[in-house]
Scaffold this motif. Structure first.
Motif, mmCIF file in Angstrom:
data_model
loop_
_atom_site.group_PDB
_atom_site.id
_atom_site.type_symbol
_atom_site.label_atom_id
_atom_site.label_comp_id
_atom_site.label_asym_id
_atom_site.label_seq_id
_atom_site.Cartn_x
_atom_site.Cartn_y
_atom_site.Cartn_z
ATOM 1 N N ARG A 34 0.849 -1.198 0.000
ATOM 2 C CA ARG A 34 0.000 0.000 0.000
ATOM 3 C C ARG A 34 0.884 1.247 0.000
ATOM 4 N NH1 ARG A 34 -5.155 -0.580 1.110
ATOM 5 N NH2 ARG A 34 -4.886 -2.635 2.018
ATOM 6 N N GLU A 35 1.930 1.204 0.841
ATOM 7 C CA GLU A 35 2.804 2.386 0.944
ATOM 8 C C GLU A 35 3.621 2.595 -0.333
ATOM 9 O OE1 GLU A 35 3.267 2.343 5.783
ATOM 10 O OE2 GLU A 35 5.016 1.813 4.556
ATOM 11 N N LEU A 36 4.158 1.491 -0.861
ATOM 12 C CA LEU A 36 4.934 1.614 -2.106
ATOM 13 C C LEU A 36 4.052 2.163 -3.229
ATOM 14 C CD1 LEU A 36 7.006 -1.702 -2.061
ATOM 15 C CD2 LEU A 36 7.959 0.603 -2.129
ATOM 16 N N ALA A 37 2.815 1.667 -3.293
ATOM 17 C CA ALA A 37 1.902 2.115 -4.351
ATOM 18 C C ALA A 37 1.589 3.600 -4.174
ATOM 19 C CB ALA A 37 0.625 1.284 -4.321
ATOM 20 N N ALA A 38 1.366 4.017 -2.927
ATOM 21 C CA ALA A 38 1.019 5.430 -2.680
ATOM 22 C C ALA A 38 2.156 6.349 -3.114
ATOM 23 C CB ALA A 38 0.701 5.624 -1.200
ATOM 24 N N ARG A 39 3.378 5.887 -2.947
ATOM 25 C CA ARG A 39 4.540 6.714 -3.349
ATOM 26 C C ARG A 39 4.846 6.545 -4.840
ATOM 27 N NH1 ARG A 39 9.421 5.082 -1.182
ATOM 28 N NH2 ARG A 39 8.605 3.391 0.087
ATOM 29 N N GLY A 40 4.093 5.683 -5.514
ATOM 30 C CA GLY A 40 4.379 5.419 -6.934
ATOM 31 C C GLY A 40 5.723 4.741 -7.096
ATOM 32 N N ALA A 41 6.115 3.956 -6.088
ATOM 33 C CA ALA A 41 7.465 3.384 -6.087
ATOM 34 C C ALA A 41 7.451 1.853 -6.081
ATOM 35 C CB ALA A 41 8.223 3.908 -4.858
ATOM 36 N N MET A 42 6.378 1.254 -6.594
ATOM 37 C CA MET A 42 6.319 -0.212 -6.597
ATOM 38 C C MET A 42 7.335 -0.761 -7.600
ATOM 39 S SD MET A 42 4.642 -2.763 -5.287
ATOM 40 C CE MET A 42 3.036 -2.148 -4.755
ATOM 41 N N PRO A 43 8.336 -1.549 -7.126
ATOM 42 C CA PRO A 43 9.313 -2.079 -8.082
ATOM 43 C C PRO A 43 8.658 -3.114 -8.992
ATOM 44 C CG PRO A 43 9.936 -2.590 -5.794
ATOM 45 C CD PRO A 43 8.551 -2.029 -5.765
ATOM 46 N N GLU A 44 9.242 -3.294 -10.186
ATOM 47 C CA GLU A 44 8.741 -4.349 -11.053
ATOM 48 C C GLU A 44 9.027 -5.680 -10.370
ATOM 49 O OE1 GLU A 44 8.701 -4.458 -15.257
ATOM 50 O OE2 GLU A 44 9.890 -2.620 -15.325
#
Ligand SMILES: Cc1cc2nc3c(=O)[nH]c(=O)nc-3n(C[C@H](O)[C@H](O)[C@H](O)COP(=O)(O)OP(=O)(O)OC[C@H]3O[C@@H](n4cnc5c(N)ncnc54)[C@H](O)[C@@H]3O)c2cc1C
Length: 402
Positions: free
Chosen positions: A29-39
């Protein structure tokens, strides 16, 4: 055009979004909110040294597994979701809207469907459950140093020796081979046959089999995403052949009936553009002051293109829902989406001016800068832009081959 759900589709959409709202682990959830989800976040987390990352991968997989949504496109008899193309579209749209990572990797998307169509009963029984359970992940060994777009020219050899094949050669650009447990590959089994007819599809159960060397290729982003894989007298049982000997080209091209709209790409482009506009409105890092009439027009162009990409997705899913198989239409969407992702990232770097040189996570500009770099391979992987244009020219427009 806006897509209106039927009551059944709306109910399904709500089921998916409820699962994501209630079960997506905080880390994602946090990675997605920061737009930082790694591939390949799930695949990496699964093999991580950090207990909280492993826990996120396990929990998210378990949540999807409860609904049979680990493999939404597999038939139910093999433990899949058996979703229609439209349900998969809705599922993928909701996943993309929330930024939730998919699970399973190439085993789920490629090997599973291939085995379902071409595998023997023993192969299905042995290989499908560990893919679904998330216990075994697979790398895709197709490309070679001299064979990418012209894949059928591949030269990695497999020679029959008693009950085994012995493999020699090299694969390249093998995504996640360093985290995968196993690998499926196209190998040449008849060097004298016409090039498409002498290829076989094989499974290598253990990527640590003696004779296999996996060497990292570090990409421009500094990430270890793909690899070179070398084979030196690697022995695999002959029973690991999928489908008929020398018919591997056709086995490898199998696609189960899964949705190909790339709605995830359309959602991601819209999210990014909206986020960029948000930064401009908030004048972050002086973004608003840099908006010249030219840049304003450029942003509007990106807006129009992003909405156009949605229409491409709708076109493909409409075709699939009507039982048609998208062909050059999928190439058109892939070409447009990948080139748009690069234009969008370029526009964003202009908005941030010199701040776009920032790499540190804390800087708003850095996300767009990283994306600018990350989108470089978008027009190469999955078929280059030139190859897509050739498909559109010949199959779509009926032009003669060059
Ligand atoms: C991020 C990423 C992940 C990848 N993951 C995997 C993986 O997991 N497994 C795997 O097997 N492969 C993987 N690949 C490899 C990918 O499939 C190839 O890079 C792709 O097929 C292009 O092949 P190539 O790199 O050999 O380029 P080439 O085919 O050598 O092309 C070089 C240039 O020539 C152009 N060209 C080639 N043929 C034509 C033609 N007929 N007409 C006009 N122009 C042409 C191309 O468009 C390109 O610009 C990955 C690639 C990337 C970038």
């Amino acid at each position: 055009m806006d897509w209106k759900d039927t009551p059944e589709q709306a109910a399904f959409r709500s089921e998916v979004s409820t699962l994501i709202d209630t079960r997506l682990p905080t880390r994602y959830r946090e990675l997605a909110a920061r737009g930082a989800m790694p591939e390949r976040a799930w695949e990496n987390d699964r093999k991580s040294d950090m207990p909280d990352e492993v826990a996120a991968a396990v929990d998210w997989h378990a949540a999807l597994a409860e609904r049979h949504w680990v493999a939404p496109h597999w038939p139910t008899e093999y433990g899949g979701g058996g979703l229609t193309a439209m349900e998969q579209f809705i599922f993928n749209q909701e996943m993309a809207e929330s930024g939730a990572p998919g699970v399973g990797g190439s085993g789920l998307s490629m090997l599973g469907p291939t085995l379902i169509v071409h595998g023997s009963d023993e192969q299905k029984e042995k290989y499908l459950p560990p893919i679904l359970d998330g216990n075994v992940t697979w790398a895709q060994g197709y490309s070679e140093p001299g064979s990418g777009s012209d894949l059928a020219s591949l030269t990695t050899r497999a020679v029959r020796d008693g009950d085994d094949f012995i493999i020699n050669g090299q694969k390249i650009w093998t995504s996640a081979a360093h985290t995968a447990d196993a690998m499926f590959a196209l190998v040449r089994t008849d060097p004298d046959a016409p090039k498409h007819r002498g290829i076989s599809f094989v499974m290598i159960d253990d990527i640590k089999t003696p004779g296999i060397t996996v060497r990292p290729l570090i990409n421009i982003n500094g990430d270890h995403y793909f690899n070179e894989v070398f084979f030196e007298d690697v022995r695999i049982p002959a029973t690991n052949l999928v489908g008929e000997l020398n018919r591997g080209w056709y086995v490898g091209m199998t696609l189960l009936d899964f949705e190909r709209s790339n709605i995830g790409g359309a959602v991601a482009a819209r999210r990014q553009l909206r986020s960029l506009i948000g930064h401009i409105k908030a004048n972050q890092q002086g973004a608003a002051e840099r908006i010249t009439p030219e840049l304003r027009r450029e942003i509007v162009d990106r807006w129009v293109e992003t909405e156009t990409l949605y229409q491409f997705s709708f076109r493909i899913i409409s075709m699939q829902s009507a039982g048609l198989v998208p062909n050059y239409e999928a190439s058109t969407a892939k070409l447009f989406a990948s080139e748009l992702s690069q234009r969008l990232a370029h526009t964003a770097t202009k908005v941030f001016g010199l701040h776009a040189q920032h790499w540190a996570d804390a800087e708003p500009a850095s996300r767009f800068t990283r994306n600018y770099i990350a989108m470089v391979p978008a027009t190469i992987r999955g078929g280059t832009s030139e190859v897509q244009r050739n498909v559109i020219a010949t199959r779509g427009l009926g032009l003669p081959r060059a």
